[in-house]
Design a protein around this motif. Sequence first.
Motif, PDB file in Angstrom:
ATOM      1  N   LEU A 206       0.598  -7.180  13.323  1.00  0.00           N
ATOM      2  CA  LEU A 206       0.853  -6.185  12.283  1.00  0.00           C
ATOM      3  C   LEU A 206       1.223  -4.825  12.881  1.00  0.00           C
ATOM      4  CD1 LEU A 206      -2.007  -6.893   9.707  1.00  0.00           C
ATOM      5  CD2 LEU A 206       0.344  -7.736   9.696  1.00  0.00           C
ATOM      6  N   LEU A 207       0.812  -4.591  14.129  1.00  0.00           N
ATOM      7  CA  LEU A 207       1.122  -3.323  14.792  1.00  0.00           C
ATOM      8  C   LEU A 207       2.066  -3.555  15.964  1.00  0.00           C
ATOM      9  CD1 LEU A 207       0.402  -0.427  14.244  1.00  0.00           C
ATOM     10  CD2 LEU A 207      -1.549  -0.638  15.787  1.00  0.00           C
ATOM     11  N   GLY A 208       1.779  -4.596  16.767  1.00  0.00           N
ATOM     12  CA  GLY A 208       2.686  -5.002  17.834  1.00  0.00           C
ATOM     13  C   GLY A 208       2.921  -3.966  18.909  1.00  0.00           C
ATOM     14  N   GLN A 209       1.853  -3.346  19.382  1.00  0.00           N
ATOM     15  CA  GLN A 209       1.976  -2.317  20.411  1.00  0.00           C
ATOM     16  C   GLN A 209       1.328  -2.769  21.724  1.00  0.00           C
ATOM     17  OE1 GLN A 209       0.153   1.239  18.860  1.00  0.00           O
ATOM     18  NE2 GLN A 209       1.779   1.594  17.350  1.00  0.00           N
ATOM     19  N   VAL A 210       1.788  -2.156  22.818  1.00  0.00           N
ATOM     20  CA  VAL A 210       1.142  -2.327  24.117  1.00  0.00           C
ATOM     21  C   VAL A 210       0.321  -1.061  24.370  1.00  0.00           C
ATOM     22  CG1 VAL A 210       1.475  -2.602  26.588  1.00  0.00           C
ATOM     23  CG2 VAL A 210       2.987  -3.793  24.990  1.00  0.00           C
ATOM     24  N   ASP A 211      -0.979  -1.180  24.308  1.00  0.00           N
ATOM     25  CA  ASP A 211      -1.855  -0.010  24.433  1.00  0.00           C
ATOM     26  C   ASP A 211      -2.402   0.062  25.857  1.00  0.00           C
ATOM     27  OD1 ASP A 211      -3.613   2.057  24.161  1.00  0.00           O
ATOM     28  OD2 ASP A 211      -4.658   1.250  22.417  1.00  0.00           O
ATOM     29  N   SER A 212      -1.596   0.583  26.757  1.00  0.00           N
ATOM     30  CA  SER A 212      -1.976   0.598  28.171  1.00  0.00           C
ATOM     31  C   SER A 212      -3.152   1.521  28.451  1.00  0.00           C
ATOM     32  CB  SER A 212      -0.773   0.993  29.025  1.00  0.00           C
ATOM     33  OG  SER A 212      -0.206   2.203  28.575  1.00  0.00           O
ATOM     34  N   LEU A 213      -3.177   2.682  27.831  1.00  0.00           N
ATOM     35  CA  LEU A 213      -4.251   3.640  28.127  1.00  0.00           C
ATOM     36  C   LEU A 213      -5.620   3.093  27.746  1.00  0.00           C
ATOM     37  CD1 LEU A 213      -5.123   6.416  29.131  1.00  0.00           C
ATOM     38  CD2 LEU A 213      -4.744   7.291  26.813  1.00  0.00           C
ATOM     39  N   ASN A 214      -5.733   2.542  26.536  1.00  0.00           N
ATOM     40  CA  ASN A 214      -7.035   2.016  26.117  1.00  0.00           C
ATOM     41  C   ASN A 214      -7.377   0.710  26.825  1.00  0.00           C
ATOM     42  OD1 ASN A 214      -8.221   3.891  24.110  1.00  0.00           O
ATOM     43  ND2 ASN A 214      -6.275   3.557  23.063  1.00  0.00           N
ATOM     44  N   THR A 215      -6.365   0.002  27.330  1.00  0.00           N
ATOM     45  CA  THR A 215      -6.636  -1.155  28.182  1.00  0.00           C
ATOM     46  C   THR A 215      -7.307  -0.692  29.470  1.00  0.00           C
ATOM     47  OG1 THR A 215      -4.723  -2.352  27.297  1.00  0.00           O
ATOM     48  CG2 THR A 215      -5.595  -3.113  29.403  1.00  0.00           C
ATOM     49  N   TYR A 235      -8.442  -4.793  34.019  1.00  0.00           N
ATOM     50  CA  TYR A 235      -7.666  -4.199  35.116  1.00  0.00           C
ATOM     51  C   TYR A 235      -6.450  -5.075  35.426  1.00  0.00           C
ATOM     52  CZ  TYR A 235     -10.942  -0.481  36.369  1.00  0.00           C
ATOM     53  OH  TYR A 235     -11.715   0.663  36.371  1.00  0.00           O
ATOM     54  N   LYS A 236      -6.640  -6.379  35.388  1.00  0.00           N
ATOM     55  CA  LYS A 236      -5.514  -7.293  35.640  1.00  0.00           C
ATOM     56  C   LYS A 236      -4.446  -7.138  34.558  1.00  0.00           C
ATOM     57  CE  LYS A 236      -6.606 -11.499  37.058  1.00  0.00           C
ATOM     58  NZ  LYS A 236      -7.330 -12.781  37.148  1.00  0.00           N
ATOM     59  N   LYS A 237      -4.868  -6.898  33.317  1.00  0.00           N
ATOM     60  CA  LYS A 237      -3.912  -6.650  32.244  1.00  0.00           C
ATOM     61  C   LYS A 237      -3.150  -5.350  32.495  1.00  0.00           C
ATOM     62  CE  LYS A 237      -6.294  -9.128  28.501  1.00  0.00           C
ATOM     63  NZ  LYS A 237      -6.964  -9.002  27.173  1.00  0.00           N
ATOM     64  N   CYS A 238      -3.856  -4.320  32.966  1.00  0.00           N
ATOM     65  CA  CYS A 238      -3.202  -3.052  33.284  1.00  0.00           C
ATOM     66  C   CYS A 238      -2.104  -3.259  34.319  1.00  0.00           C
ATOM     67  CB  CYS A 238      -4.218  -2.049  33.832  1.00  0.00           C
ATOM     68  SG  CYS A 238      -5.293  -1.308  32.596  1.00  0.00           S
ATOM     69  N   ILE A 239      -2.447  -3.980  35.375  1.00  0.00           N
ATOM     70  CA  ILE A 239      -1.485  -4.222  36.456  1.00  0.00           C
ATOM     71  C   ILE A 239      -0.311  -5.053  35.945  1.00  0.00           C
ATOM     72  CG2 ILE A 239      -1.170  -5.412  38.659  1.00  0.00           C
ATOM     73  CD1 ILE A 239      -4.078  -4.508  39.339  1.00  0.00           C
ATOM     74  N   ALA A 240      -0.592  -6.044  35.101  1.00  0.00           N
ATOM     75  CA  ALA A 240       0.462  -6.894  34.563  1.00  0.00           C
ATOM     76  C   ALA A 240       1.442  -6.099  33.702  1.00  0.00           C
ATOM     77  CB  ALA A 240      -0.143  -8.043  33.748  1.00  0.00           C
ATOM     78  N   MET A 241       0.923  -5.086  32.992  1.00  0.00           N
ATOM     79  CA  MET A 241       1.802  -4.278  32.136  1.00  0.00           C
ATOM     80  C   MET A 241       2.381  -3.069  32.882  1.00  0.00           C
ATOM     81  SD  MET A 241      -0.939  -2.367  29.560  1.00  0.00           S
ATOM     82  CE  MET A 241      -1.500  -3.894  28.847  1.00  0.00           C
ATOM     83  N   ALA A 249      -5.787   1.594  39.247  1.00  0.00           N
ATOM     84  CA  ALA A 249      -6.049   0.264  38.679  1.00  0.00           C
ATOM     85  C   ALA A 249      -6.320  -0.728  39.802  1.00  0.00           C
ATOM     86  CB  ALA A 249      -4.864  -0.191  37.826  1.00  0.00           C
ATOM     87  N   TYR A 250      -5.583  -0.599  40.908  1.00  0.00           N
ATOM     88  CA  TYR A 250      -5.796  -1.473  42.062  1.00  0.00           C
ATOM     89  C   TYR A 250      -7.127  -1.160  42.760  1.00  0.00           C
ATOM     90  CZ  TYR A 250      -1.006  -3.296  41.961  1.00  0.00           C
ATOM     91  OH  TYR A 250       0.160  -3.936  41.605  1.00  0.00           O
ATOM     92  N   SER A 251      -7.365   0.111  43.037  1.00  0.00           N
ATOM     93  CA  SER A 251      -8.578   0.457  43.790  1.00  0.00           C
ATOM     94  C   SER A 251      -9.837   0.130  42.998  1.00  0.00           C
ATOM     95  CB  SER A 251      -8.564   1.946  44.179  1.00  0.00           C
ATOM     96  OG  SER A 251      -8.556   2.776  43.041  1.00  0.00           O
TER      97      SER A 251
END
Length: 446
Positions: A206-215, A235-241, A249-251
């Motif tokens: 219904l929204l279809g967004q990539v919310d990187s900051l809150n991830t 963290y793995k999702k952050c790196i993937a996006m 995110a790595y450290s």
Amino acid sequence: MNNTPNILNMKRIFLALSLILSLTMVSAQPKNAAEAKKAIDKAEAAAADAKKAAKPATWVALAKAYVDAYEQPARNILTGTPQQEVKLFLKDQQVLGTTEKKGAEATYIVDSYADKDLYYTTDGILELFLVTKPAAEGDLLGKAIEALEKAKSVDPKDSKAKDINAMMQDIHDKLANEALNNYLAGDFAKAADLFKKTTECASNPLLGQVDSLNTYYAALVSGMAGNPQQSIDFYKKCIAMGFYQTGFAYSNLAETYRQQGQMDLCKETLEEGFVKFPENSNILIGLINYYMDTKQDTGRLFELIHSAQALDPTNASLFYVEGNVNKQLGNTEDAAKMYIKATEVNPDYVYGALGLGMLWYDKAIEIQEKAGEELDDNKYFALVKEMEETLEKAIEPFEKAFAQSTDPEIKGAIAEYLRNIYFRLREKSPEYEALSKKYEAFLKGE
């Protein structure tokens, strides 16, 4: 050596978001919990009617009833308002108690009411609030999302698409705000759950967004809440996006692996992060810690650095990084050579000179501490002489860095070092005493 996770200053983002959300709360809403519950009962009854349930407007109305009930306990309360004004606004509600609570980033004065806690800064400004007794039972925002999903399913022509999207965005923002509130209040477990829900709301079709900051926040706060697996997953999702946070995110992921004893994954993550962000100090320290903790040959670390240098030989920061590694490993002379190399590669690179100055300054402090433990007078005076000579080595690079730097904070830090050095050596020459006073005046803004 410590590898401290990067913690974004959530307060800054929270303040902007909470103001926006507070301002949206002035729309018509139930006056009390009883009215909110009555509105929900009416909307649920409509949704239970087969004829009305076929209309998307029925489900949108139900979603609104849930959202209104969610907002009701703190209706029209504006963050940024002085405590006395809030108390005047809530004059018909009794403060049941006032306590001092330490949050994640500050200490608050908390006024507790029957249905909410209001968190004030120590100078009496409302910074956040937490609802402790909702106007109705259950996960109200979760129920609102379910109602909007039902509205979409009975709306093949998308007649309510705009309203549904706007409500979903509002719910997303409210979840994010509540997550930040709980983080700031120090309830990491609840904050982590809410950050997770925020990302799920964003990714809902219904929204279809990539919310990187809150991830990223979900990853960070899950770790604080003692949920390492959830932290790893996010963290793995952050790196993937591609939301790397300049390498943190790595450290942070690598540090979580390390804490779980997953050393192969720790190493793999650090090396991957280093290739992308060789200047990230947490990644660098993580690699150094890894090789020292596992007693492996640090040659692999230098291989990574040299590979990066070969790919980008004019990047002075890569030689600065090698200087930092040598400094951490106690290779003082090699560290000095690399800091000098950094300035040769790029004469305008302020950190090369700054790194060299810091190297000698820190070495002098180390010698001074050793002298303080020495009982033999001859050895003591020999160490004092060595310390002063080492301090003098720091002067030239610090002066160069001071002249090059345009950053007020860096310039101020260098001035502090130079003032301390010249003051310590002031008896050696009138020039040193004058320079000590010069930097003292600079630091005072004279």
